[in-house]
Motif scaffolding. Sequence first.
Motif, mmCIF file in Angstrom:
data_model
loop_
_atom_site.group_PDB
_atom_site.id
_atom_site.type_symbol
_atom_site.label_atom_id
_atom_site.label_comp_id
_atom_site.label_asym_id
_atom_site.label_seq_id
_atom_site.Cartn_x
_atom_site.Cartn_y
_atom_site.Cartn_z
ATOM 1 N N SER A 1 49.414 23.818 53.288
ATOM 2 C CA SER A 1 48.689 25.111 53.329
ATOM 3 C C SER A 1 48.909 24.486 55.318
ATOM 4 O O SER A 1 48.358 22.946 55.122
ATOM 5 C CB SER A 1 48.123 25.966 52.964
ATOM 6 N N ASN A 2 48.635 25.177 56.209
ATOM 7 C CA ASN A 2 47.324 25.063 57.484
ATOM 8 C C ASN A 2 45.958 25.164 57.395
ATOM 9 O O ASN A 2 45.707 26.167 55.972
ATOM 10 C CB ASN A 2 48.101 25.360 58.882
ATOM 11 N N PHE A 3 45.197 25.702 58.146
ATOM 12 C CA PHE A 3 43.843 26.323 58.320
ATOM 13 C C PHE A 3 44.095 27.859 58.431
ATOM 14 O O PHE A 3 45.534 28.719 59.374
ATOM 15 C CB PHE A 3 43.346 25.551 59.371
ATOM 16 N N ARG A 4 43.103 28.634 58.482
ATOM 17 C CA ARG A 4 43.117 30.050 58.643
ATOM 18 C C ARG A 4 43.187 30.529 60.011
ATOM 19 O O ARG A 4 42.328 29.616 60.730
ATOM 20 C CB ARG A 4 42.593 30.871 57.918
ATOM 21 N N PHE A 5 43.347 31.516 60.256
ATOM 22 C CA PHE A 5 43.583 32.019 61.593
ATOM 23 C C PHE A 5 43.596 33.262 62.400
ATOM 24 O O PHE A 5 44.493 34.038 61.796
ATOM 25 C CB PHE A 5 44.651 31.353 62.343
ATOM 26 N N SER B 1 33.221 41.193 58.688
ATOM 27 C CA SER B 1 34.882 41.519 57.332
ATOM 28 C C SER B 1 35.454 40.397 58.936
ATOM 29 O O SER B 1 34.829 40.355 59.823
ATOM 30 C CB SER B 1 35.354 42.720 58.134
ATOM 31 N N VAL B 2 36.085 39.722 58.088
ATOM 32 C CA VAL B 2 37.403 39.006 58.329
ATOM 33 C C VAL B 2 38.676 39.319 58.202
ATOM 34 O O VAL B 2 38.766 39.027 56.786
ATOM 35 C CB VAL B 2 36.557 36.948 57.780
ATOM 36 N N THR B 3 39.554 39.106 58.425
ATOM 37 C CA THR B 3 41.173 38.562 58.936
ATOM 38 C C THR B 3 41.492 37.496 58.922
ATOM 39 O O THR B 3 41.245 37.875 59.953
ATOM 40 C CB THR B 3 41.383 40.253 59.133
ATOM 41 N N ALA B 4 42.721 36.652 58.530
ATOM 42 C CA ALA B 4 42.715 35.552 58.848
ATOM 43 C C ALA B 4 44.872 35.722 58.155
ATOM 44 O O ALA B 4 44.997 36.160 57.457
ATOM 45 C CB ALA B 4 42.235 34.555 58.924
ATOM 46 N N VAL B 5 45.397 34.837 58.856
ATOM 47 C CA VAL B 5 46.493 33.745 58.175
ATOM 48 C C VAL B 5 46.213 32.639 57.255
ATOM 49 O O VAL B 5 46.306 31.470 59.028
ATOM 50 C CB VAL B 5 47.768 34.882 58.783
ATOM 51 N N VAL B 6 47.588 32.752 57.037
ATOM 52 C CA VAL B 6 47.469 30.800 56.798
ATOM 53 C C VAL B 6 49.011 30.617 56.558
ATOM 54 O O VAL B 6 49.607 31.079 55.937
ATOM 55 C CB VAL B 6 46.938 30.815 55.441
ATOM 56 N N GLY B 7 49.415 29.876 57.053
ATOM 57 C CA GLY B 7 50.407 29.408 57.037
ATOM 58 C C GLY B 7 50.701 28.087 56.143
ATOM 59 O O GLY B 7 50.215 27.536 55.526
#
Length: 235
Positions: A152-156, A196-202
């Motif tokens: 993984s990388n980090f959340r964005f 609240s938080v939304t994010a994507v992780v590669g």
Amino acid sequence: MVESYAIDSVDRSEVLRYLGYAGQEMTAELEERIDDGVGRCLSIGAPRGTWRIFEVAGRGAKGDGTPFVRLADTSLELLGSSMQEHMDGAVAVGVMAVTVGMAVERELRCLSLTDRVGQVVFDAAATTLVERAADACEASIVSAGHERGLFSNFRFSPGYGDMPMTTQPVLLQALDAQRQLGIALTDTLLMVPTKSVTAVVGLFEAVQPSTHASCAGCACFDFCKIRPTGHTCRG
């Protein structure tokens, strides 16, 4: 997948950072108010999250030149140069949403009418708590990637770089986050509950430069599901 997170403490230095603390002298009364605000937030907060992993189905550019990363089995597309760079080489993407619940939201609204100092302190504590929940949710995605032999990388999050806020409704829909977590959107695309938080992780087939060289200092350390197996997310 919906998860609840048992979080009984937060980093006080992070709370102070959100308060804008830069070494100023604090009175004993303010110290006590910060401790009370953190304690109250931990007692009524209900950190929960949901996440899914989608395969990367394609990449390209829109008619106006905006880069996109298309995900399989969803209408969610990750737009912008930031996503093009962040997901360069990704074979899958973890999509996540977390919240600390409406009790925290109600407390913030009440304090805004009755105790402005208390509101600022409680707001900082709640921000710290939701980021800890995001760490826990990210750890679940990293673990699921590890089980597939991916790194993984980090959340964005939407709003970082040039990832547009218009990503929010489609992302939340992809996770069924309103039903699962009670997260709704205002007309201006702000989430309610606000904490609240939304994010994507590669997720990649090779270790990423952003991967921690060791477990020390990793934001996901307390929630890691890989270390107990005798392995790390670095392989």
